[in-house]
Each structure stands twice: as C-alpha cells, then as structure tokens.
Motif scaffolding. Structure first.
Motif, PDB file in Angstrom:
ATOM      1  N   TYR A 270      -2.990   7.336  -6.635  1.00 59.19           N
ATOM      2  CA  TYR A 270      -3.749   7.325  -5.386  1.00 59.19           C
ATOM      3  C   TYR A 270      -3.421   8.560  -4.552  1.00 59.19           C
ATOM      4  O   TYR A 270      -2.269   8.904  -4.365  1.00 59.19           O
ATOM      5  CB  TYR A 270      -3.401   6.066  -4.590  1.00 59.19           C
ATOM      6  N   GLY A 271      -4.456   9.188  -4.049  1.00 56.69           N
ATOM      7  CA  GLY A 271      -4.281  10.350  -3.179  1.00 56.69           C
ATOM      8  C   GLY A 271      -4.233  11.668  -3.930  1.00 56.69           C
ATOM      9  O   GLY A 271      -4.147  12.724  -3.319  1.00 56.69           O
ATOM     10  N   GLN A 272      -4.275  11.639  -5.272  1.00 57.86           N
ATOM     11  CA  GLN A 272      -4.220  12.864  -6.057  1.00 57.86           C
ATOM     12  C   GLN A 272      -5.637  13.321  -6.402  1.00 57.86           C
ATOM     13  O   GLN A 272      -6.571  12.523  -6.478  1.00 57.86           O
ATOM     14  CB  GLN A 272      -3.414  12.636  -7.349  1.00 57.86           C
ATOM     15  N   GLN A 273      -5.770  14.624  -6.695  1.00 60.38           N
ATOM     16  CA  GLN A 273      -7.066  15.170  -7.080  1.00 60.38           C
ATOM     17  C   GLN A 273      -7.367  14.784  -8.521  1.00 60.38           C
ATOM     18  O   GLN A 273      -6.541  15.004  -9.411  1.00 60.38           O
ATOM     19  CB  GLN A 273      -7.068  16.703  -6.958  1.00 60.38           C
TER      20      GLN A 273
ATOM     21  N   GLY B 109      -0.370  -2.735   4.847  1.00 59.95           N
ATOM     22  CA  GLY B 109      -0.987  -3.855   4.149  1.00 59.95           C
ATOM     23  C   GLY B 109      -0.721  -3.764   2.662  1.00 59.95           C
ATOM     24  O   GLY B 109       0.277  -3.189   2.220  1.00 59.95           O
ATOM     25  N   GLU B 110      -1.673  -4.306   1.904  1.00 61.35           N
ATOM     26  CA  GLU B 110      -1.541  -4.297   0.460  1.00 61.35           C
ATOM     27  C   GLU B 110      -2.792  -3.656  -0.157  1.00 61.35           C
ATOM     28  O   GLU B 110      -3.884  -3.707   0.403  1.00 61.35           O
ATOM     29  CB  GLU B 110      -1.387  -5.723  -0.093  1.00 61.35           C
ATOM     30  N   ARG B 111      -2.598  -3.020  -1.300  1.00 61.63           N
ATOM     31  CA  ARG B 111      -3.700  -2.372  -2.016  1.00 61.63           C
ATOM     32  C   ARG B 111      -3.711  -2.921  -3.431  1.00 61.63           C
ATOM     33  O   ARG B 111      -2.683  -3.164  -4.048  1.00 61.63           O
ATOM     34  CB  ARG B 111      -3.529  -0.849  -2.028  1.00 61.63           C
TER      35      ARG B 111
ATOM     36  N   SER C 190      -7.014   0.997  -6.548  1.00 64.90           N
ATOM     37  CA  SER C 190      -8.407   0.870  -6.141  1.00 64.90           C
ATOM     38  C   SER C 190      -8.537   1.142  -4.649  1.00 64.90           C
ATOM     39  O   SER C 190      -7.545   1.421  -3.964  1.00 64.90           O
ATOM     40  CB  SER C 190      -8.921  -0.545  -6.465  1.00 64.90           C
ATOM     41  N   GLN C 191      -9.759   1.069  -4.143  1.00 69.10           N
ATOM     42  CA  GLN C 191     -10.001   1.261  -2.709  1.00 69.10           C
ATOM     43  C   GLN C 191      -9.906  -0.048  -1.923  1.00 69.10           C
ATOM     44  O   GLN C 191     -10.067  -0.048  -0.706  1.00 69.10           O
ATOM     45  CB  GLN C 191     -11.396   1.862  -2.515  1.00 69.10           C
TER      46      GLN C 191
ATOM     47  N   ASP D 193       0.840  -1.199   0.000  1.00 69.77           N
ATOM     48  CA  ASP D 193       0.000   0.000   0.000  1.00 69.77           C
ATOM     49  C   ASP D 193       0.880   1.256   0.000  1.00 69.77           C
ATOM     50  O   ASP D 193       1.637   1.487   0.943  1.00 69.77           O
ATOM     51  CB  ASP D 193      -0.913  -0.014   1.225  1.00 69.77           C
ATOM     52  N   PRO D 194       0.830   2.098  -1.039  1.00 73.07           N
ATOM     53  CA  PRO D 194       1.661   3.312  -1.043  1.00 73.07           C
ATOM     54  C   PRO D 194       1.210   4.331  -0.007  1.00 73.07           C
ATOM     55  O   PRO D 194       1.926   5.275   0.278  1.00 73.07           O
ATOM     56  CB  PRO D 194       1.472   3.848  -2.466  1.00 73.07           C
ATOM     57  N   ALA D 195      -0.016   4.159   0.539  1.00 74.15           N
ATOM     58  CA  ALA D 195      -0.479   5.082   1.569  1.00 74.15           C
ATOM     59  C   ALA D 195       0.189   4.833   2.909  1.00 74.15           C
ATOM     60  O   ALA D 195       0.005   5.607   3.856  1.00 74.15           O
ATOM     61  CB  ALA D 195      -1.997   4.978   1.727  1.00 74.15           C
TER      62      ALA D 195
END
Length: 286
Positions: free
Chosen positions: A89-92, A21-23, A31-32, A15-17
């Motif tokens: 992910y996380g971008q507008q 874990g893993e995304r 994805s979410q 997960d880059p966030a």
C-alpha cells in the motif's frame, strides 16, 4: 533452496497508513476498504499469538503483516512477483527499476536522421578543409594542363615568359635602360589560364557534388557537403550550381579567396563565404 515467504490470510488488520482504523488485506495486497477499529479478534484460521511465517519477522503476528522487518522483506520480493500482483500500500505500481524515464536520453547519443543512434557528425575543421582543397588542386592539375595545351594558351604563356627572360638578360649586361616589363601577351595568357582553371573547378565540383556530395579531396578526408538546414538531405541542383560557382570564383580573387578560406577557421559551423552563399555546411562524417 530458499522458500518464498507465505502471505498472511485475508482479513482486517490495523491500517498501515496510520488512520487509526483497520484496512482489509485480501491475502495479496491492501485494498481500499477501511473501517473503524473493531474489538480485537484473531483472523480466521489463526490465533493472535500464533507464530508468523518466514516472510515476517518475529514476534509480530498476522495482526500487522506489512509492518516492521517482515513488510520490508515483502517489498524486496516485489520485483519477483508474477505479473498482475500489486505492490504494498502506498507504493507505485509496476515500477521498472534500472530504466531511464521515458523521454530522457544520454547526452551525445541522440538519434540523428540518416546516421542512427551515434554521435552527431561534426563540421570539418579548417585544416581538414585545407588538406581537402590541396588534394583537389592536384586532381584538377591534369585537366587544366591538358586544356591549356589543347588551346595553345600554355605555349603562348611560355613563349612570352621566355622572351621576357632574354630581354632581362640583355638588360642585366648593358643596363642602359629601364628593366623590361612582362609582355602583354604573357598577361593575356595568364588571364586565359585562370579562366580555364575556374571553369574546370566549376565543372569538377558540379559533377562530384551531384555524384557523391563531395569532391575527391573531401572524400579523402572523410567529409561531405550537405544543406545547412537539413544535413540528412542531399544537395539540390540549385545549391550544387551555386556553391560550385561561388567557391572557385572567390578563390580566384586572391585576397578574397584567402578571407573565404579563413571563414572556415572562425565561424561556428566552419562555413566559408561560399557555404553561406549556397547555405551549405561541410561535415566530417568519418
């Protein structure tokens, strides 16, 4: 010719966030869906040690596609992605670069009713107003003279003035009595000429305001008279008549006329007393 970087295949990646874990990466965007970190295994069709594609910097593998320099490159390609593709992910999403946010306009370039997107017309200054008044004075000089000649008022004033000069010459030679005063006939003629001038001014202004919203002098200096409450509208008949009467009458009262004119030099919107009475303002439209 430069090839666009290839995206890694769909699968579960760290997960880059930073959740630990893993995304799930669907092959185009994050994805979410997340899950706990599973035992390390290579994604289908690729080995953990396989070399990354051109869009991701070595030595990273598909196990971390959007991290590091490669992920920055994929973000740089965002503006070139076809419509419908999602950003990282996380971008507008769908951010438009180089455009001002909605509702923000450059100062001084707002749209103005009747004038379009340009600089707002400004009130005509004192010296512009004075120049326009002088031009109007020359314009009405001819009808004033014609009406004075037709009514005989000009001849009566001239005759009375000539008689006073003769009496003054006789008095200067003898000086046996008090100097002669101007005859009452001259004073009466001057009052009548003043009334004629005011009437001509009133009729002239009514006609010009109704036709062009400006006198000839105002047209010459690039100005026009408009309602102070809504400069985009034309003058109503009530304002036309009120201003056409107030201005000549005030100027005919000598000292009051001077004060009326000076109001255009010191008031915020360059309004004379007549403008305040009629609720008008003279704008410099060119």
């Amino acid at each position: 010719m430069t090839n666009s970087p290839q995206q890694p295949p769909a699968g579960w990646y760290p997960d880059p966030a930073g959740s630990g874990g893993e995304r799930f990466w669907d092959g185009v965007a994050w994805s979410q869906s997340t899950r706990d970190k599973a035992a390390p295994e290579a994604p289908a069709g690729a080995s953990p040690s396989s070399a990354p594609d051109a869009g991701f910097a070595a030595p990273q593998s598909y196990a971390s596609p959007p991290s590091g320099h490669g992920y920055a490159q994929s973000q740089q390609q965002y503006s070139q992605q076809p419509y419908g593709e999602q950003p990282g992910y996380g971008q507008q999403p769908y951010q438009q670069y180089g455009q001002q946010p909605y509702g923000q306009q450059q100062y001084g370039m707002q749209a103005y009713p009747g004038y379009g997107a340009q600089q707002l017309p400004r009130p005509a200054g004192f010296w512009w107003r004075f120049l326009g008044y002088v031009i109007d004075g020359f314009v009405i000089m001819i009808p004033n003279w014609l009406i004075g000649m037709m009514t005989g008022v000009t001849d009566r004033a001239s005759g009375a003035l000539e008689q006073w000069f003769r009496d003054l010459l006789i008095w200067s030679e003898s000086q046996t009595a008090a100097p002669p005063e101007l005859p009452p006939a001259f004073d009466d003629a001057i009052v009548q000429l003043s009334i004629i001038q005011v009437i001509v001014w009133i009729v002239y202004r009514i006609l010009m305001y109704a036709w062009k919203s400006a006198t000839v002098g105002q047209l010459a200096i690039g100005a026009r008279t408009v309602p102070a409450s809504n400069p985009d509208e034309k003058l109503g008949w009530g304002q036309i008549i009120l201003r056409s009467i107030a201005s000549p009458v005030l100027y005919a009262l000598s000292l009051v006329g001077i004060i009326n004119g000076l109001f255009a030099a010191f008031t915020p919107r360059k309004q004379t007393i007549a403008d305040y009475v009629a609720r008008t303002v003279v704008l410099k439209v060119r």
